[in-house]
Design a protein around this motif. Structure first.
Motif, PDB file in Angstrom:
ATOM      1  N   TRP A 331       0.843  -1.211   0.000  1.00  0.00           N
ATOM      2  CA  TRP A 331       0.000   0.000   0.000  1.00  0.00           C
ATOM      3  C   TRP A 331       0.867   1.246   0.000  1.00  0.00           C
ATOM      4  N   LEU A 332       1.942   1.227   0.819  1.00  0.00           N
ATOM      5  CA  LEU A 332       2.793   2.412   0.959  1.00  0.00           C
ATOM      6  C   LEU A 332       3.532   2.701  -0.367  1.00  0.00           C
ATOM      7  N   SER A 333       3.955   1.652  -1.061  1.00  0.00           N
ATOM      8  CA  SER A 333       4.677   1.878  -2.324  1.00  0.00           C
ATOM      9  C   SER A 333       3.746   2.489  -3.376  1.00  0.00           C
ATOM     10  N   GLU A 334       2.494   2.005  -3.400  1.00  0.00           N
ATOM     11  CA  GLU A 334       1.537   2.567  -4.353  1.00  0.00           C
ATOM     12  C   GLU A 334       1.249   4.010  -4.018  1.00  0.00           C
ATOM     13  N   ARG A 335       1.185   4.311  -2.723  1.00  0.00           N
ATOM     14  CA  ARG A 335       0.934   5.685  -2.275  1.00  0.00           C
ATOM     15  C   ARG A 335       2.070   6.604  -2.704  1.00  0.00           C
ATOM     16  N   ARG A 336       3.296   6.145  -2.520  1.00  0.00           N
ATOM     17  CA  ARG A 336       4.465   6.944  -2.891  1.00  0.00           C
ATOM     18  C   ARG A 336       4.486   7.212  -4.418  1.00  0.00           C
ATOM     19  N   ALA A 337       4.184   6.171  -5.211  1.00  0.00           N
ATOM     20  CA  ALA A 337       4.181   6.337  -6.664  1.00  0.00           C
ATOM     21  C   ALA A 337       3.100   7.314  -7.102  1.00  0.00           C
ATOM     22  N   LYS A 338       1.909   7.190  -6.459  1.00  0.00           N
ATOM     23  CA  LYS A 338       0.803   8.070  -6.831  1.00  0.00           C
ATOM     24  C   LYS A 338       1.103   9.509  -6.467  1.00  0.00           C
ATOM     25  N   ARG A 339       1.678   9.738  -5.271  1.00  0.00           N
ATOM     26  CA  ARG A 339       2.045  11.106  -4.854  1.00  0.00           C
ATOM     27  C   ARG A 339       3.032  11.715  -5.854  1.00  0.00           C
ATOM     28  N   THR A 340       3.960  10.893  -6.312  1.00  0.00           N
ATOM     29  CA  THR A 340       4.966  11.379  -7.285  1.00  0.00           C
ATOM     30  C   THR A 340       4.286  11.779  -8.595  1.00  0.00           C
ATOM     31  N   VAL A 341       3.365  10.948  -9.043  1.00  0.00           N
ATOM     32  CA  VAL A 341       2.663  11.226 -10.296  1.00  0.00           C
ATOM     33  C   VAL A 341       1.810  12.472 -10.177  1.00  0.00           C
ATOM     34  N   GLU A 342       1.128  12.609  -9.039  1.00  0.00           N
ATOM     35  CA  GLU A 342       0.262  13.775  -8.854  1.00  0.00           C
ATOM     36  C   GLU A 342       1.060  15.075  -8.936  1.00  0.00           C
ATOM     37  N   TYR A 343       2.249  15.063  -8.417  1.00  0.00           N
ATOM     38  CA  TYR A 343       3.081  16.265  -8.480  1.00  0.00           C
ATOM     39  C   TYR A 343       3.450  16.572  -9.945  1.00  0.00           C
ATOM     40  N   ILE A 344       3.834  15.570 -10.659  1.00  0.00           N
ATOM     41  CA  ILE A 344       4.232  15.768 -12.075  1.00  0.00           C
ATOM     42  C   ILE A 344       3.054  16.261 -12.899  1.00  0.00           C
ATOM     43  N   LEU A 345       1.850  15.667 -12.665  1.00  0.00           N
ATOM     44  CA  LEU A 345       0.659  16.117 -13.389  1.00  0.00           C
ATOM     45  C   LEU A 345       0.334  17.567 -13.076  1.00  0.00           C
ATOM     46  N   SER A 346       0.625  17.958 -11.801  1.00  0.00           N
ATOM     47  CA  SER A 346       0.337  19.339 -11.394  1.00  0.00           C
ATOM     48  C   SER A 346       1.198  20.353 -12.141  1.00  0.00           C
ATOM     49  N   SER A 355       2.566   7.114 -15.821  1.00  0.00           N
ATOM     50  CA  SER A 355       1.792   6.093 -15.120  1.00  0.00           C
ATOM     51  C   SER A 355       2.548   5.687 -13.846  1.00  0.00           C
ATOM     52  N   ASP A 356       1.925   4.849 -13.036  1.00  0.00           N
ATOM     53  CA  ASP A 356       2.592   4.479 -11.788  1.00  0.00           C
ATOM     54  C   ASP A 356       2.259   3.047 -11.408  1.00  0.00           C
ATOM     55  N   ASN A 357       3.163   2.432 -10.664  1.00  0.00           N
ATOM     56  CA  ASN A 357       2.996   1.087 -10.109  1.00  0.00           C
ATOM     57  C   ASN A 357       3.688   1.030  -8.741  1.00  0.00           C
ATOM     58  N   GLY A 358       3.119   0.218  -7.843  1.00  0.00           N
ATOM     59  CA  GLY A 358       3.768  -0.020  -6.559  1.00  0.00           C
ATOM     60  C   GLY A 358       4.261  -1.446  -6.458  1.00  0.00           C
ATOM     61  N   PHE A 359       5.470  -1.606  -5.964  1.00  0.00           N
ATOM     62  CA  PHE A 359       6.062  -2.938  -5.882  1.00  0.00           C
ATOM     63  C   PHE A 359       6.403  -3.359  -4.446  1.00  0.00           C
ATOM     64  N   ALA A 380      17.244   3.424   3.644  1.00  0.00           N
ATOM     65  CA  ALA A 380      16.718   4.639   2.995  1.00  0.00           C
ATOM     66  C   ALA A 380      16.760   4.523   1.465  1.00  0.00           C
ATOM     67  N   LYS A 381      17.744   3.809   0.940  1.00  0.00           N
ATOM     68  CA  LYS A 381      17.873   3.678  -0.511  1.00  0.00           C
ATOM     69  C   LYS A 381      16.743   2.854  -1.121  1.00  0.00           C
ATOM     70  N   ASN A 382      16.069   2.049  -0.293  1.00  0.00           N
ATOM     71  CA  ASN A 382      14.963   1.241  -0.800  1.00  0.00           C
ATOM     72  C   ASN A 382      13.620   1.979  -0.750  1.00  0.00           C
ATOM     73  N   ARG A 383      13.543   3.081   0.039  1.00  0.00           N
ATOM     74  CA  ARG A 383      12.295   3.841   0.156  1.00  0.00           C
ATOM     75  C   ARG A 383      12.310   4.921  -0.948  1.00  0.00           C
ATOM     76  N   ARG A 384      11.783   4.562  -2.120  1.00  0.00           N
ATOM     77  CA  ARG A 384      12.027   5.425  -3.285  1.00  0.00           C
ATOM     78  C   ARG A 384      10.870   5.400  -4.274  1.00  0.00           C
ATOM     79  N   SER A 385      10.843   6.468  -5.108  1.00  0.00           N
ATOM     80  CA  SER A 385      10.094   6.471  -6.375  1.00  0.00           C
ATOM     81  C   SER A 385      11.142   6.478  -7.492  1.00  0.00           C
TER      82      SER A 385
END
Length: 393
Positions: A331-346, A355-359, A380-385
């Motif tokens: 859930w957290l990975s999908e959330r991070r990917a979506k937040r990243t996409v929302e910023y870019i769309l903005s 597009s986005d995917n969580g793994f 920390a290196k694994n917590r990423r978009s």
């Protein structure tokens, strides 16, 4: 010398033809009778005066003739100029004519049968086609003045022709007796209508020369045509070669341009990939999906790259470290990917370009899996978009 003569004659011939406005060609006048059979029917005159070789034209006192056809001959004449002929004649020594130096007291019959060999002088002088002089020798039997005797004969004459078949034959023959008795020598003149059959024709000497000239002209014309054809062929081959070389050059230029374009595109892609890779990843705090100022700076640079490359399509992959449950981390990975996409769309990027995917924790970048004691810097290196290029034209 003969070729030179042909050359001069040919020049004159072509000049005359040019004046006449027509092409030179062989005509019927250039052909003559080469061989034939011939029959003549006519009359003969006999001079047996005893002085016939000294007084040739003592017609009134010495010439004997009859008022009807009195001579017939048949002969075979060959292409080499020779002819074989048989001649039969009838005449009558008239009363009152001088025969062997005395006045003839009564009419006496004359019979002659001669075989002779002719030679056509045109074989030496050159054919005229209408005038044929000839000479010859022969032998025969003559019964004249009640005396039979064999004779040696020599003759000359000419024939003049109205067509290939019909003409007139004129001749004079000296006949010398073979006997040693009182039989005398005499002269026989003849004129007759001649008919030729089984005629075989060929070219006259002038016709042969004309033919040779025409053949030389034809060869020269052929040489000119061949030269023109060869020149045209060479020009056509040169044109085709130039076209082929041009096509090969154009193909080579096109291939070079395609290679250069591909190399440029590959270089651009490599540069763009390197540029995106050099941006690094958006890194998140533990259990967080919020973007820091530094994260937004990175994303602003990505947006600029996407604006500069309108064909670029990006997928944002969200990831977590290994701490926490799998479900939570997904859930957290999908959330991070979506937040990243929302910023870019903005920032104005079209939604079909991102597009986005969580793994979750399935794609760790290091060895920090469950149960492994790792420092925070590694987690920390694994917590990423992460930015993954989907499409780039």
């Amino acid at each position: 010398m003969k070729t030179y003569s042909y050359f001069l004659t040919g020049l004159a011939f072509m000049f005359y033809s040019a004046i006449q406005g027509q092409e030179p060609q062989l005509t019927a006048k250039d052909s003559i009778v080469k061989s034939s059979w011939m029959v003549t029917v006519g009359t003969n005159v006999v001079d047996d005066s005893g002085d016939e070789f000294g007084n040739l034209f003592d017609i009134e006192d010495s010439w004997n003739s009859v008022p009807f056809p009195s001579r017939i001959s048949i002969g075979r004449f060959f292409e080499n100029g020779l002819g074989l002929e048989a001649v039969a004649t009838y005449n009558k020594y008239k009363e009152g004519k001088i025969i062997d130096n005395v006045v003839n007291p009564e009419d006496v019959d004359y019979f002659g049968l001669d075989f002779r060999v002719n030679y056509d002088l045109n074989a030496i002088l050159g054919e005229t086609g209408f005038f044929d002089p000839y000479v010859g020798i022969g032998a025969g039997y003559t019964d004249a003045n009640n005396q039979g005797r064999g004779t040696y004969n020599a003759f000359f004459g000419f024939r003049t022709w109205f067509s290939d078949h019909w003409g007139l034959d004129f001749s004079s023959t000296g006949k010398w007796t073979m006997n040693t008795d009182n039989s005398s020598n005499h002269i026989q003149h003849a004129v007759g209508l001649a008919y030729r059959f089984d005629v075989k024709k060929g070219l006259s000497r002038k016709g042969e020369e004309k033919k040779a000239i025409l053949e030389e002209m034809a060869q020269e014309q052929q040489r000119i045509q061949d030269s023109i054809a060869a020149q045209k062929k060479a020009e056509e081959e040169a044109r085709l070669l130039a076209e082929r070389l041009q096509r090969e050059k154009e193909a080579a230029d096109l291939a070079a341009a395609e290679r250069a374009k591909k190399e440029a595109e590959d270089a651009r892609r490599a540069k763009l990939i390197s540029k995106i890779e050099n941006l690094g990843n958006v890194l998140f705090s533990l259990n967080s999906s919020y973007l820091t100022k530094n994260d937004k700076d990175i994303l602003d640079q990505l947006v600029q790259i996407m604006n500069d490359n309108p064909s670029l399509v990006i997928n944002i992959e969200g990831h977590t470290d290994s701490r926490g449950s799998d479900r939570y981390n997904q859930w957290l990975s999908e959330r991070r990917a979506k937040r990243t996409v929302e910023y870019i769309l903005s920032k104005g990027i079209a939604d079909d370009r991102i597009s986005d995917n969580g793994f979750g924790e399935t794609k760790l970048t290091n060895e920090c899996t469950d149960g492994v004691n790792c420092p925070e810097t590694k987690h920390a290196k694994n917590r990423r978009s992460q930015f993954v290029i989907i499409k780039l034209k």
